[in-house]
Design an enzyme around this catalytic site. Structure first.
Site, PDB file in Angstrom:
ATOM      1  N   CYS A  97       0.785  -1.142  -0.009  1.00 44.16           N
ATOM      2  CA  CYS A  97       0.053  -0.148   0.075  1.00 44.16           C
ATOM      3  C   CYS A  97       0.768   1.380  -0.074  1.00 44.16           C
ATOM      4  O   CYS A  97       2.298   1.167   0.468  1.00 44.16           O
ATOM      5  CB  CYS A  97      -0.921  -0.091   1.215  1.00 44.16           C
ATOM      6  SG  CYS A  97      -1.857  -1.594   1.564  1.00 44.16           S
ATOM      7  N   GLU A 155       8.029 -12.818 -13.911  1.00 42.70           N
ATOM      8  CA  GLU A 155       7.329 -11.654 -13.214  1.00 42.70           C
ATOM      9  C   GLU A 155       6.643 -10.683 -14.133  1.00 42.70           C
ATOM     10  O   GLU A 155       5.702 -10.176 -13.942  1.00 42.70           O
ATOM     11  CB  GLU A 155       8.303 -10.680 -12.546  1.00 42.70           C
ATOM     12  CG  GLU A 155       8.968 -11.053 -11.130  1.00 42.70           C
ATOM     13  CD  GLU A 155       9.942 -10.046 -10.605  1.00 42.70           C
ATOM     14  OE1 GLU A 155       9.859  -9.677  -9.511  1.00 42.70           O
ATOM     15  OE2 GLU A 155      11.015  -9.931 -11.259  1.00 42.70           O
TER      16      GLU A 155
HETATM   17  C1  BG6 Z   1       8.997  -8.309  -4.320  1.00 39.09           C
HETATM   18  C2  BG6 Z   1       9.511  -7.416  -5.592  1.00 39.09           C
HETATM   19  O1  BG6 Z   1       7.885  -7.705  -3.892  1.00 39.09           O
HETATM   20  O2  BG6 Z   1      10.029  -7.997  -3.325  1.00 39.09           O
HETATM   21  C3  BG6 Z   1      10.779  -7.986  -6.095  1.00 39.09           C
HETATM   22  O3  BG6 Z   1       8.604  -7.484  -6.594  1.00 39.09           O
HETATM   23  C4  BG6 Z   1      11.861  -7.769  -4.896  1.00 39.09           C
HETATM   24  O4  BG6 Z   1      11.276  -7.525  -7.314  1.00 39.09           O
HETATM   25  C5  BG6 Z   1      11.336  -8.335  -3.665  1.00 39.09           C
HETATM   26  O5  BG6 Z   1      13.142  -8.781  -5.537  1.00 39.09           O
HETATM   27  C6  BG6 Z   1      12.312  -7.866  -2.417  1.00 39.09           C
HETATM   28  O6  BG6 Z   1      12.098  -6.607  -2.257  1.00 39.09           O
HETATM   29  P1  BG6 Z   1      13.401  -5.811  -1.761  1.00 39.09           P
HETATM   30  O7  BG6 Z   1      12.832  -4.475  -1.554  1.00 39.09           O
HETATM   31  O8  BG6 Z   1      13.329  -6.236  -0.305  1.00 39.09           O
HETATM   32  O9  BG6 Z   1      14.488  -5.921  -2.440  1.00 39.09           O
END
Ligand code: BG6
Length: 583
Positions: free
Chosen positions: A2, A467
């Site tokens: 969100c 994805e």
């Molecule tokens: C997911 C994203 O929700 O979270 C991915 O779609 C990402 O692209 C993963 O690798 C981890 O997010 P972050 O911000 O912890 O690297």
């Protein structure tokens, strides 16, 4: 995940709230809403789907307001579950990012006292709870309600009795944007860098009370002195700059992102490495794949034991952590709940550090940050965020080699300095990747294989394709295919083989021959000549250490052009969020 925005000033709030929400779109959402306050009356507009649907109905006036993009957790994406939620009296409107873990108990408590609920969300309890405690003073009601909440929350609140904007923070990100004649709140700075560069970064247990000025209080209602954080991100970087999608722009930004990041760290002492004998690297999604590649890179070069774990697994498997371990979290956003939770497992038990892209994000406040300087990453599927994470892992390996007195660090150092130009050369393969993307597009399945660090590269490449193109792409260690999965290989099956390690080349070639014998169409990604065994070969620049990183850049482009040929919503893939701040 969100997104929250809020505004108070002399202008009409609605267009400013919609603009802020648009800049938060990358976080992923399935409904949106705003509430504005005008002369003691709160008006609300909500819509399912994209922001354009909300803008079409949000003809409401007021100079104070809150807005929200909702990524459904409790309750479906219907309008009745969209935020803002109104309290029973209609006096309060709230927007919430996070999870209220004790919402059922609170809902029961409130229903017993005559409160009626219109949504299936956990967040609605917050609006009614504030109402329940309100006897004329908003701050007291906010404090009493917050003390009853268990879980995580970033709250925006308006009250029809007070021409003010309120915010409350615990475990979900929230910033206050300071302008000359107005003040904003938002889930992250990126929502507001077109309006201001000056922020209060809210900490847990803080309340923002914003009227003519912006005050920050603690949970006793006492004022806190906050320093102003000046954001340096270039607002232009957060725009598409002529590219068809943010993802393509961010793919092409990688040489500069890598250059900025290596300039920042190549001469750093990396004190968090002092005295460690083993490393646990944790992350989610692509960040986990970086962790896995980090394991292969650091172990193979330094002999130091490295454990790579998916954060949501690590935190619940009672991991063995010793005092001379390093717990290293990787996260582009610095806000992923599972990664934050996993890092907290090591609190007080070992040293911790984090590789993070977003300045001042939660992880950087609970561990030693080794920032990636990729700049704002808007596309949900990470590209420059991922390769700069890998760069930091190569720099850690180089630093450890130097500490061990191993002269090979000089070889690695030289190659790291050449990485921006190696990535630029790799990007020159874009035309070939566009053709291969069209070739793959009609297929609903694809198999990625690799060995060692190439296996980690293949895992990230499979995720990238999945994805954004919705092709069911999966990855297997090349040596594992024959133990079951090869039963799925049939005539025309797409297999992408990543083979950049000379020591493992012959083994991987054998696996390619195995799948070719069963009719597969094999795309070989290598710095060696595989033209005699593959249907198509993609020749990446030759390198000693960083070839797996270059292979992932090729596969970013392959995924992008496959998704483009399939007409997918590349920057905002269905069901996905840029970072998931709930568990
Ligand atoms: C997911 C994203 O929700 O979270 C991915 O779609 C990402 O692209 C993963 O690798 C981890 O997010 P972050 O911000 O912890 O690297």
């Amino acid at each position: 995940m969100c997104g929250i925005v809020g505004y108070i000033g002399d202008e009409q709030a609605t267009p400013l709230l919609l603009n802020g929400l648009k800049r938060l779109e990358y976080r992923g959402y399935d409904s949106a809403g705003i509430a504005v306050l005008d002369d003691g009356k709160i008006s609300v507009a909500k819509a399912e789907g994209r922001l354009a649907n909300l803008a079409a109905t949000a003809n409401i006036r007021g100079n104070i307001g809150i807005g929200h993009t909702r990524w459904a957790t409790h309750g479906g994406p219907e309008v009745r579950n969209a935020h803002p939620h109104l309290s029973k009296s209609g006096r309060f409107a709230i927007v919430h990012n996070g999870i209220i873990e004790n919402y059922k108990e609170l809902k029961y408590f409130l229903e017993l006292r005559g409160f009626e609920f219109v949504s299936d969300t956990d967040s609605e309890v917050i609006a009614h709870l504030i109402d329940f405690y309100y006897v004329g003073d908003v701050i007291t009601a906010l404090i009493k309600a917050a003390c009853r909440l268990k879980g995580s929350y970033a709250l925006g609140v308006i009250c029809s009795d007070e021409p003010k904007l309120y915010a409350v923070k615990k475990d979900s990100p929230l910033v206050v944007g300071l302008c000359e004649k107005s003040t904003f709140i938002a889930s992250d700075m990126q929502a507001l860098t077109d309006k201001t560069r000056n922020f209060y970064i809210m900490d847990n247990g803080e309340i923002a009370v914003i009227g003519k000025d912006a005050r920050i209080l603690n949970m006793n209602g006492e004022p806190i002195k906050k320093s102003v954080y000046h954001a340096v991100w270039d607002n232009a970087v957060a725009q598409k700059q002529g590219y068809a999608h943010f993802m393509l722009k961010e793919i092409h930004e990688q040489p500069q992102a890598i250059k900025r990041t290596l300039d920042a760290h190549m001469n750093s002492s990396l004190d968090f490495l002092d005295g460690i004998n083993s490393i646990h690297i944790i992350g989610c999604g692509s960040a986990y794949h970086a962790a896995l590649m980090g394991k292969y890179i650091i172990e193979s070069l330094t002999g130091i034991r490295v454990n790579a774990d998916i954060a949501s697994e690590f935190r619940y498997r009672n991991p063995i952590i010793r005092g001379d371990d390093l717990l290293l979290a990787i996260s582009q956003s610095g806000e992923t709940a599972d990664t934050i939770g996993a890092l907290k497992i090591g609190a007080g038990r070992c040293k911790s550090a984090c590789i993070v892209n977003v300045p001042e994000s939660t992880l950087t406040h609970i561990s030693s940050p080794m920032y990636t300087l990729a700049g704002p990453e808007v596309a949900v599927a990470t590209t420059k965020g991922f390769t700069t994470q890998l760069l930091n892992l190569y720099i850690i390996a180089m630093n450890l080699l130097r500490r061990l007195g191993d002269d090979r660090y000089k070889l690695l150092e030289r190659e790291i300095y050449s990485l921006p130009s190696l990535v630029s050369k790799t990007l020159a393969l874009e035309p070939q990747m566009q053709q291969l993307g069209v070739r793959i597009a009609p297929h609903d399945y694809a198999f990625f294989i690799g060995r060692g660090a190439d296996y980690a590269a293949a895992k990230e490449s499979a995720l990238k394709l999945k994805e954004i193109s919705y092709v069911h792409a999966d990855c297997y260690p090349a040596g594992e295919l024959k133990h079951g999965t090869i039963s799925l290989i049939e005539k025309g099956s797409i297999v992408v083989a990543i083979a950049t390690d000379r020591a493992l080349l012959d083994k991987t070639v054998s696996n390619i021959i195995e799948v070719k014998a069963r009719g597969a169409f094999v795309i070989g990604i290598s710095c060696f000549d595989l033209s005699n065994v593959c249907d198509v070969t993609v020749n990446i620049p030759r390198a000693t250490f960083v070839s797996p990183l270059l292979a992932t850049v090729v596969c970013q482009m392959l995924s992008y052009y496959t998704a483009s040929a399939r007409g997918c919503d590349i920057d905002k893939p269905r069901n996905l969020a840029k970072s998931v701040t709930v568990e």
